[in-house]
Every structure is written in structure tokens, then in C-alpha cells.
Enzyme design. Sequence first.
Site, PDB file in Angstrom:
ATOM      1  CG  HIS A 100      49.963  39.909  23.187  1.00 16.86           C
ATOM      2  ND1 HIS A 100      48.894  38.814  22.959  1.00 16.86           N
ATOM      3  CD2 HIS A 100      49.940  40.706  22.077  1.00 16.86           C
ATOM      4  CE1 HIS A 100      48.229  39.089  21.701  1.00 16.86           C
ATOM      5  NE2 HIS A 100      48.809  40.045  21.235  1.00 16.86           N
ATOM      6  CD  GLU A 103      52.812  34.825  12.768  1.00 17.21           C
ATOM      7  OE1 GLU A 103      51.986  33.834  12.036  1.00 17.21           O
ATOM      8  OE2 GLU A 103      52.207  35.923  13.176  1.00 17.21           O
TER       9      GLU A 103
HETATM   10  C1  LIG Z   1      49.597  34.130  14.697  1.00 18.55           C
HETATM   11  C2  LIG Z   1      49.209  35.519  14.930  1.00 18.55           C
HETATM   12  N1  LIG Z   1      50.172  36.429  14.437  1.00 18.55           N
HETATM   13  C3  LIG Z   1      49.957  37.789  14.623  1.00 18.55           C
HETATM   14  C4  LIG Z   1      49.125  38.211  15.643  1.00 18.55           C
HETATM   15  C5  LIG Z   1      48.734  39.452  16.037  1.00 18.55           C
HETATM   16  N2  LIG Z   1      47.493  40.219  15.496  1.00 18.55           N
HETATM   17  C6  LIG Z   1      46.643  40.264  16.077  1.00 18.55           C
HETATM   18  S1  LIG Z   1      45.199  40.862  15.210  1.00 18.55           S
HETATM   19  C7  LIG Z   1      45.912  41.002  13.855  1.00 18.55           C
HETATM   20  C8  LIG Z   1      45.366  41.343  12.718  1.00 18.55           C
HETATM   21  C9  LIG Z   1      44.254  40.446  12.171  1.00 18.55           C
HETATM   22  O1  LIG Z   1      43.685  41.095  10.931  1.00 18.55           O
HETATM   23  P1  LIG Z   1      42.265  40.100  10.510  1.00 18.55           P
HETATM   24  O2  LIG Z   1      42.677  38.855  10.580  1.00 18.55           O
HETATM   25  O3  LIG Z   1      41.906  41.019   9.507  1.00 18.55           O
HETATM   26  O4  LIG Z   1      41.346  40.330  11.788  1.00 18.55           O
HETATM   27  P2  LIG Z   1      40.859  41.867  12.261  1.00 18.55           P
HETATM   28  O5  LIG Z   1      41.715  42.032  13.425  1.00 18.55           O
HETATM   29  O6  LIG Z   1      40.820  42.902  11.456  1.00 18.55           O
HETATM   30  O7  LIG Z   1      39.440  41.673  12.881  1.00 18.55           O
HETATM   31  C10 LIG Z   1      47.477  40.447  14.052  1.00 18.55           C
HETATM   32  C11 LIG Z   1      48.749  40.404  13.285  1.00 18.55           C
HETATM   33  C12 LIG Z   1      47.914  37.427  16.310  1.00 18.55           C
HETATM   34  N3  LIG Z   1      47.364  37.473  17.130  1.00 18.55           N
HETATM   35  N4  LIG Z   1      48.251  35.854  15.838  1.00 18.55           N
END
Ligand SMILES: Cc1ncc(C[n+]2csc(CCOP(=O)(O)OP(=O)(O)O)c2C)c(N)n1
Lengths: 327, 327, 380, 380
Positions: B129, B60
Site C-alpha cells: 500500500h 485489475e
Molecule cells: C489485487 C488486489 N486488488 C485490490 C486490493 C484491495 N482490497 C483489499 S481487500 C479487498 C476486497 C476483498 O474482498 P473479498 O475477496 O470478498 O475478501 P474479504 O475482504 O471480503 O474477506 C480489496 C479490493 C487487494 N488487496 N489486492
Amino acid sequence: MTALTLSRALNEGMRRAMEDDPRVLIMGEDVGKLGGVFRVTDGLQKDFGEDRVIDTPLAESGIVGTAIGLALRGYRPVCEIQFDGFVYPAFNQITAQLAKMRYRSLGKLSLPVTIRIPCGGGIGAVEHHSESPEALFVHTAGLRVVACGDPADAYTMIQQAVSSDDPVIFFEPKRRYWDKSEVDQAGGLAAALPLDRARTLVSGTDVTVLCYGPMVKTCAEAAVAAAEDGRSLEVIDLRSLAPLDTSAIFESVGRTGRCVVVHEASVTGGLGAEIAARVTEECFYRLEAPVLRVGGYSTPYPPAKLEEYFLPDLDRVLDAVDRTFAY
Amino acid sequence: MTALTLSRALNEGMRRAMEDDPRVLIMGEDVGKLGGVFRVTDGLQKDFGEDRVIDTPLAESGIVGTAIGLALRGYRPVCEIQFDGFVYPAFNQITAQLAKMRYRSLGKLSLPVTIRIPCGGGIGAVEHHSESPEALFVHTAGLRVVACGDPADAYTMIQQAVSSDDPVIFFEPKRRYWDKSEVDQAGGLAAALPLDRARTLVSGTDVTVLCYGPMVKTCAEAAVAAAEDGRSLEVIDLRSLAPLDTSAIFESVGRTGRCVVVHEASVTGGLGAEIAARVTEECFYRLEAPVLRVGGYSTPYPPAKLEEYFLPDLDRVLDAVDRTFAY
Amino acid sequence: MAVKAAGRAASRAPDERAQPPELVQLLTPEGERVEHPDYPLEVSADEVKALYRDLVLVRRIDFEAIALQRQGELGIWASLLGQEAAQVGSGRALGPRDMAFPTYREHGVAWCRGLDPAKLLELYRGVSHGGWDPTAHNFHLYTIVIGSQTLHATGYAMGIQRDGAVGEDGEAVIAYFGDGATSQGDVNEAFIWAAVQNAPIVFFCQNNQWAISEPLERQSRVPLYQRATGFGFPGIRVDGNDVLASLAVTRKAMQAAREGQGPTLIEAFTYRMGAHTTTDDPTRYRLSAELESWKLKDPIERVKQYLIRGGLAEPGFFEDIEAEAAEVGTRVRKACLEMPDPDTSAIFADVYAEPFPPLDAERDQFAAYQASFADAEAGR
Amino acid sequence: MAVKAAGRAASRAPDERAQPPELVQLLTPEGERVEHPDYPLEVSADEVKALYRDLVLVRRIDFEAIALQRQGELGIWASLLGQEAAQVGSGRALGPRDMAFPTYREHGVAWCRGLDPAKLLELYRGVSHGGWDPTAHNFHLYTIVIGSQTLHATGYAMGIQRDGAVGEDGEAVIAYFGDGATSQGDVNEAFIWAAVQNAPIVFFCQNNQWAISEPLERQSRVPLYQRATGFGFPGIRVDGNDVLASLAVTRKAMQAAREGQGPTLIEAFTYRMGAHTTTDDPTRYRLSAELESWKLKDPIERVKQYLIRGGLAEPGFFEDIEAEAAEVGTRVRKACLEMPDPDTSAIFADVYAEPFPPLDAERDQFAAYQASFADAEAGR
Ligand SMILES: Cc1ncc(C[n+]2csc(CCOP(=O)(O)OP(=O)(O)O)c2C)c(N)n1
Ligand SMILES: Cc1ncc(C[n+]2csc(CCOP(=O)(O)OP(=O)(O)O)c2C)c(N)n1
Ligand SMILES: [Mg+2]
Ligand SMILES: [Mg+2]
């Protein structure tokens, strides 16, 4: 009793805390050999070693984030944020992690982390070095927020903060670092005023003036000046901003019927708003006038040449006092 | 006039903005093919291409920081923060850079950046959330902070935000995304209510109820319920949180003599405090009762199973209304 | 100022982008055992069978949770489908005194740490934000804010150093995160701290190719394991669908950390076979062909093939595991359905360790307010 | 739980830590011109003399500012002493349409961009937060919050791409930051964005060995230029005290960026000869021996030697430059002393582009309040 500067009192308080508990650590930028840009940690690395006084990489989120991990391992980190304006990179770790961990864990985890922040203006600094972000932390549940106003409080409050099992945001009025006054290093913490209690600095009958940190001295001087005009100000040093010592506040305003809140932070959305709202709700029938707020204007902190106009001073406090009598 | 969901209205508003000005960009996590987790940007990448609708890396601070750079180059980025609880990593860029750049440059630089934040609770989500961080931005000079409460406002306000030369923090009540109502897509912006003006939703005589975002619907329903008990609520949708439309607020409270502020954010240090302080100062002699605040409790946002107790609802609004009559 | 095609000329990124780089594999998708010079692994048939059991059980727990969500018993669920080997392999490489910091998807690691699977459901059911005791199993609470836990893990590892618990019989930390998380400042700061402090930590990145709808190319144009070198510690890519390789590579890295050799970044190359969470719809952004190709690399099937080919499984072994899985599934379901809703007092509990008068007042007002309804009821 | 010596056993970081890695140098400390295969540089005597003039003048401006601070005319000053070559070399590699994003120490770059040096003093005198027009010289305002500007620079570069201004005759961005800044999440996020977008940007890190009191070892245990590879773009270390090498390396990287070949990280290896700022006291944390050794690598002296040896400077050349420097110094001093204090109305100006009623009200109250004093005065 010895006369210490506020900076030195903090240093002595931390030294005491480190002697009392080997789990107390200090971490931050330049806190080691340099002793911090304000010398508040002067000599501590020399005496306690590099493992307990840690010069960290230059990243505030990392400082607070790793402090959280150290706390999870049983340590009690005291983090120094070099200047108020540089706490924002750590805002996520403070708000979403430090403040919420106990709640998240249903009380199974404690994060006894203290975050020291030199705050406020008046030293002719460049941008980002004169801010007062306390309201942001007061609005964040899970944090204790305190501000010391003189060396004696600095000495005891920093020890109380370090020994608290709650995370504490600890504000230090940077322009008062070199103010000197008597500190009783003999008296233990047990005897000291609790961390969450306000202190009546000047007793009075006409108006309650609430202040903290750098404005404590200003308001005490205002009380003297007001006395000459035959006006009796009751000056209360809030000390604790979260929680607020509402009983002390209500008791005083209940007597005086008038209240002025003074802080350096912008008035809009500042702590003064919360206090005004609470006082009005609690003391509605006793108020002779609305709670008036004296603070920074609703602008970014201006360049140094203009800060004297931006910051509340004796005159602006007295002006507000006068205005409460106009009602 | 067509009936649109709030989510769709935002989508149409952004589409219009992108058609009107090729410098308008959209950036954020999953805003492209997926159209955002709430589908607010659905179809925009397909129609405007990957250079104007950018799926960013997952960070972000990077989103807002690069948006600032794009704005310096003459673009008008609209950033989506996926959920309220994830705006904190961007807090430094928003507070120290986005909000201050114009001031720093003595007006030579404009940062027309809009930051969209789905906010508030009520959707049974997991931690982080369901937050309402608006007070943090209202306290930060240099930002405009707005919240839309229904599809019609969503459609016009997002366009006004994008066309503003000031940075705008744009709050979207996520639990209202699927609420549907009439939107006039024909009428241009010129005819629309300015972005910084409040809207009187229900006219009344007994109590002024101030609200915004997700609480607008709640308070409108409260007005209906109150009417049955013969109580006339005047419900004002603030829409703009910074600046506050104080003239509209003061005019109403001046008439009713009673005021209740409702928001989801924790009461302590919330926007209600600022409103209460201002209203009390301005309408001191007209107030029959102190301004009462209805909001989240001063705790972290609780688990979903408890949010119904945490969030202000019709009953708590009416309870506060009753209490204002107890004075 | 119309937007022209943004300059995307040939970049000068290393060639690894073209042909995928070497990845450590000890068990092929077909179930053939292969050797790797740096990662010799002695595993008995029983150990492999135990790993097989872990894999099947955690997948079953995951299925059950998905079903519970569909039936409205959970608000949401983040499935580990496809990542079982990366999680079980790394989870089984941990000693009881090692500490693990998970994201929200490490159900397989939780299983290896001995956490009751039902505990995992609390968060997703909205009963708590994660109610287990992290110290009971040395398994920290799930962290939802992407990347934050990597700094906590690094700080914890610094604590291990300060406890003098590095060296032979030392302790270490493992921090889990995803491919998308590698873009967060916090994760990179964790790399910096860990390197400078030479902290006993293993950064375990499950590259499941997707961050919700964003493919890896949106986060990096070179393999993630290469990120480590520039920070001053080794990075290695392992076949995350190979439980033996995940075990061997994590074991070696953890041992190095415990002995004071500092951090390692492990990129477990795997695939998110399911939706990001139960609320996600992957058909909007990825092709089923990709999914199909990964099905051939299934982490469980290859172990089964290995056991069968080698005749290492006694008759009935697989059936018994299936039966146990069904049983575990039933237990998890039962625990979920019987899970009590939290008491409203929980709203005000555990915000502070020490008294906080204004909050206590709010709690009392809330109680009185609630009581007023009860009275009203009674009044009728 | 007493704190034992934290485990700091031999780490497995690459060997570069031992012997310093190759660094691009075209002019030795003794003033000898050397060639580098990758960085052929054609420079005329006049060009070198022009660079010499830049170096001397910016050092003189810096000296003057330090003096002004000592005399209370400036609140603080961040000296570039020792970093002149890195700044002038890179600054002169920029085209008029390229954009530069400085920290608070890039006075030499400002000079190369044509900014009136007096403008730099406003911020340090407390008259403004940085009052020049960034678009006038394509030189952004000074950024004090460490690392923030690297993301702004990256976003700006993304704008260049979207303007179709990449390719031959393209534009590029240069982002300045220090060694300490490499630890900030923002800087690493900038690397990620730049790599993924293949943005036309050069990351120019002046490694002056210190972040206030912290030596490089507190930020990284491997050379900083190596950080880039793991993000997918080239990193190169240049002798930051060699103006020719700094020029050549930056030129090549900027040209590559303009042509669409994406980002480059340049680590300019140099030394902060002075205090961090005028309020700092380096004797508390570093040895004068280190300073002495770097004096031998002075960026200006080596150019002078080169010009003398080659007989490239006409008689009086050096004296003329000195004279001009003195003149510039006087001009800067004069401008500083004559700088008017800002009007109090500036407190309320330029907070918003469009009307903001509550703030207008505050401004009016302030004016009335100020007037009340004037009246009081008059009253006397
Ligand atoms: C700081 C933050 N920004 C956005 C989110 C929303 N969000 C939850 S999971 C995710 C994707 C995460 O991807 P990855 O790190 O590859 O982990 P995966 O879910 O694939 O295991 C996002 C953008 C969050 N939880 N925290
Ligand atoms: C986010 C942030 N944290 C702390 C500071 C205080 N500070 C100012 S300069 C500095 C050191 C910077 O070191 P480096 O990046 O190497 O640049 P240099 O000053 O050596 O040119 C610090 C810690 C700051 N300006 N911003
Ligand atoms: Mg992923
Ligand atoms: Mg430096």
C-alpha cells in the site's frame, strides 16, 4: 571442451542441474515433447519424466505462481517464459510475491525459482517477440537479474541460477541461441566465475564499453573494428544486471575515463541510466566525457522490417565511442 | 478561489470532466457508493449514475482491459487502481496493449484512458500500500506518466489527463490527499500550464532540486530550511515524468551547476537514474558535482514502523545538498 | 454520444439466481442438529464444546484487536466477526501435515493451527510484514494481494504429489479466499492448474457477501460454488455460520484431496458482520437491516443453544470459557503493548539469501547517516 | 526428496470426459443435411454456394500465404487450415455493425468482414504490426498476446450498452480465442465482466485441440463449453467443421446478445490441420493418425458433397470457384511482392497522439545519423 550452441549449452546446464538435484523441476508452455519453441529443454521430459518437466496450462501468472508454491514445498522450479513479451501477465506474481517473499517472512522462506526469458530482437519476429524488459526487474528489489552472452556462460550461469536460493530472472539472447563456441563441461561450478561478477571480454585503454546478452557479440566486434582505427575499447560483459558488478565497472572507467553502455532496451529508463548515474557519481573527476548510452529508441519495438534501424549495431556503438571523444 | 484538499480537487476535476464530456466514465473497485477508499470519487455515482461510474469486479487486468475496449468504442475511461501495489495484475494490459495500440494501428486507434494510482508511503499502511512504481511506466513507450503534487495541479492535471488522447498513468500522492490549499475552479484549462511541463516551485541559485508527487512538499520545506543556512535551492516540481520537461531541467541545472533528484521509489533503476544520465550528458561542463539521488533504498517497502527511515525526508534532502557541495 | 440506460434485459443465467440453492447445514440457527445424507458427522459433546471454545476465543481475540486499533496500537485490523464458524470448522478439519494458505482475515484458522494470536498483530501493527514461521504450524503467511495465494497453494499441492504424499495417509492443501477474489485471474488459473494436475487441494471461499463496498452481484450472477463444475471438479455450498457443517464438508473434501481425488471448491456462505477493516465505514454502502437478519444466524449462539438444549454443558462451562476468553484477550493485549519496534537494520535484512554488494553499501551508508545524528546529539 | 509418481488417482470430474458431449451439427461429414431442434436453419442453395465459395477462397489465401512464407516473403504465418468452417460460419453470422475481435489466426473471419487479404500479410511480413483500420470493417487488429482481446471485446460490448445500442436492431461483439487461451486469467475475467454486465458479447472459442504442442488435456479436463455455466451464461459446443452449424449457432447467440440477453460461449470443435505456425514442427508432438481421422471431417468437402448430392450446383460451378480462388491467390501474392517496405520514419510515428519532445529529439538524431552515412557514400 566441446563446441555447443548457446541453446544446447543451456540444455546441458539444466540437465546437469536436474541430475545433481532431484528437486529441480522445469515448467512452462511447450517445454515437454516439443522441447520449447527454441528447443532449449529438448529431451529433458523424455529423460526426467512429466512430473519434473511440466507442460503447463497457457498462463504465465499461473506458471510463476505455482512455481512459488512448489518452491515453498522444497522444489527448485525453472520456469520458461516463451518470449520476453509474455512475461507481463506474470508481473504481479514476480514483483509482489516472488521478489518479496523472503523479506516478508524475515528470511524464513526462500524461493529458489529461476525464470528463463528468451529476450531481445534481431530474428525478424512479430510484435511482442523481441522485447528487453530487464530494467523492470532490476528496479524490483529481491530479484537477481542476469543475462548470458555466450555458450560457456550459458552453461555455467544457468546452473548457478538454479542453485541460488534467491529468485533469478535469467535472460537468454534469443538471436544468439544458434551461435556455437567451446564449452568446458568438465569443470565444476566451484571454479566458475561467480554469478554476480562481470567479465572483461576485451581489455582496452581508451573507452569502457559495457554490454550484456545479445550486445556482447556486437560490442566485441566493435572493439575489433575500433582497433583498426587505432582506438582501444575495453569491453565488459556485465552478466549480472542486479546486482551490478560496480567494482569492475568503476575500476575500468577509472582507467579509461570514458564509458559507453549498450543495450537493446529503450534508452529511456533503461539499465544504461542506472549505470550512467552510478559511474558519474563514483568517477566524477575521472570522466573525460559523460557516460553515453546506446540502445533502442523510446518507442515500442518496431515491425521486423525496421528492427535493423532500431537495434544498436556495430556502427552505432562506434558512433557513440566517437562522440565520447568529442568532449 | 476555494481551499480544497487534494482528494477533493481531484473529485472536482473529474466532476468537471464528466460534465464537459458524456463519454467520460469512471471505473474501479469501490468507486461507486463508497466513493473509493480515499473518497476521490465521492458522490460521482450518485450524480452520474451506475453506467458512468462503474463498480467493477475485483480484478485489475479486467479493469484496464475493459477500459481499453470502452475507449475503442469512443469512451474515455478513468480507471482507479485502489493502491499502487495492486497495479501489477494490470501490467500486461497496460504495457502490451494500452501503451502499444496506437503504434500497432499506425495511428488509427486512440486510447484516451487515464489510470489513477494513489502512490507512495507515509501513511502507516500494510505491505503493498505504499509503493512507487512510476519508473516501470516511464520505461514503457506509449504512455504519459504524470504526478500531481498539490490541489491546484490535481484539479487541472486530472482534467488534462482525461482530455488527452494518449493513455495517461496518473499518480496521486496518497499521503497528501488531505492537504488543503487554494484552487481556482473558475480558470479554464486553456490558461493552465500544459500537462507535460514542469513548474518551478522555488527559485534559487545554488542547487536544483527535482521532485514530484509526495516529495514536492518535502523539498519545498527543505528549501526553506536551506535558506536559513544561507543556501538557495531551486525546487522544480516535474509534474510530468514521461515526457520529462528537459528544457526546464537543463536550464536550471545549467545555472546552478548542481542537481539533486528526490523520489520515494528505490534509487536503483528509479526515475532519478534517467534524469541523472540526461542532465550529465547535457550539462557535462556546467556540473560542479554529480547529480545525486535521494530515494527509497533498494529493498522492498519496509513495515510501517520503519518507513520514516526508508522515506526521503527534509534531512536526507539537505544531506544530499550538502554532499553536492563537497565536490 | 449520450449514455443511455445500458441494456440489462432478462439474462439467461440459470434459475439458481432466484431461489437460493441448497446449502449444507448440520446445525440450524436455532441450534437444532439436522442430518445431511452426504455429510454424516459423529461429534461427541466434548468435541462440540471444544469447537464452542474455539469460536468464543477467536471472536474475543478479534474484539481485542479491534480495540487495540481504536487505541492506536494497531495501524489497521481486518475483523473476522461473523466468519468464526467457517474458519474454525474448516481449520479443525485440517491435519497437522496439511498446509493452509490464508488471506489477511483467517485469524480463526490461525488459532486452529496453533499460531500464537499475538503473532498476527505484527503485520497490523506495522512491526513486520508477517513474521511467523509458516513451516512451524503449516500455516502460510497472510497474503494481501487478492488471489495470489491460491496459485501458491496449488503449486504446493503439486509438490505434495511429487513427493508421493498423496494416497492413504496423504497430505493436502487448503487455500482461503473471499467472494471478491473469485474475479481475479489468478484464482481462476489456480482452478485450471488444480484440475489439470488433479492436485490435492481444497479451495475454501468465504463468501461473506461483500468485497469492501461491493456486494456479490458485482462479482457473479450465479452462486460461486457453481464455478467449479465448469473447471472439472466439484463445488459445494456450506452454511458458513454452521461450524459443524463447515467441519464436515471440509473434512470430506480434504480427505478426498489427500486420497488423490483432486480439488474441491467449498463456498462457505457467511457474512462480514463488521467493517471490511477498521478504516472502513459500511454505513456508506449497506443497510443495517441486512446486518440484523444475519445476527439471527450467529455462528456462536447456535452452538450454545445446542449445548444448552442437549444439556451437554456442565454447570459453569460457559462462564469458564468467558473467563478464559478474557484471559486470552488480556494476554494478546499485553503482548501487543510489549511488542518491540523493529530495529532499523531490518530495512536491509532478508532481501536476498546471498550477498548483494550494492545493498550492503546502502546499509552502511544508512548506518553512517544515522550515526551522524547521534554524533550531532552528542555534540550538543 | 526424490520425485515419486505424482498422485493421479481417479478424479471426480463429470463423466463428459468419457463420451464426448453432444455437439450441434447440421451437415454431416458425408454432406448430409441434418436438423437440430434448437437450430432450425433456412438456407437457400445460393447461400450454401456462397459459403462454399468463402471456404474455398480463404483456404486458398491461406495456402498462398504459406507458400509466400516458404519463399521467404513472409516472416511467419499462422495457418487456418481445418478451421475454415468455424471462421466462415461465425463470420457470416455477423451484421455490419457487429464488432469482431480476432486472434492472429482469423483470416477467414477477416475475409467475411470484407478486409483485403493482402492487409493480413503486413503483420506476417514484418511491414507493420497490423495496419488495417479496425473501424472500416468492424474487425479489430490481430491480437498476439493470448487472451487480451477478450477483455477489449467485453469493454467494447459495455460501450454498446452505454450507447443504448442493445435491443431490437441492436449491436453485439464477438471475441475469438483458442482452446489454450481459456487458461489465461484475462479470458476468465472477461467471462466475469460479461456476466456481471450482461454484456452483448459472444465468446467464440475455436477448440482446434492444440495449443502449439499442448493437447487440450493440458488446459482442461472437461469440455470447454461447460466453463460458461459456472460464470452464469450458456455454453454450447458446435461442430466447428460444419459451416452451417457454426453459422446457425453463432447467429442465435449474436441475436440473443443484441437483444440484451447477455453473453454466450460457443466452443467450435475443430482441428488445426497444419502446424501451429510455419516455424512449428507438429511431428514432434502429435501422431499423423489423428490428422488422418480429421481429414475425413474436412469442412469444405462436406459442403461440396451436399451441393453435388442435392444437385444444387450448376455445371461449372466448382470449376469457376477454383478459377476464382487461383485468381485471388495470384492477387494476394502480387500484393505481397509489391508491398513496399515501411519508411524508417515509421519507427517514431504514432507512438503518441500529441507531441512528445524527447521522442522528437530522438527522431531528429536518428535522421541526422542516417544522413551521415549518405554523406559518407556521397563523399566517395
Ligand atoms: C489485487 C488486489 N486488488 C485490490 C486490493 C484491495 N482490497 C483489499 S481487500 C479487498 C476486497 C476483498 O474482498 P473479498 O475477496 O470478498 O475478501 P474479504 O475482504 O471480503 O474477506 C480489496 C479490493 C487487494 N488487496 N489486492
Ligand atoms: C500471453 C502469451 N503467452 C504465450 C504466447 C505464445 N503462444 C502463441 S500462440 C500459443 C498457443 C495458443 O493456443 P490456442 O489458444 O489454442 O490458439 P491456437 O494457436 O491453437 O489457435 C502460444 C503459447 C502468447 N502469444 N501469449
Ligand atoms: Mg468478501
Ligand atoms: Mg488451439
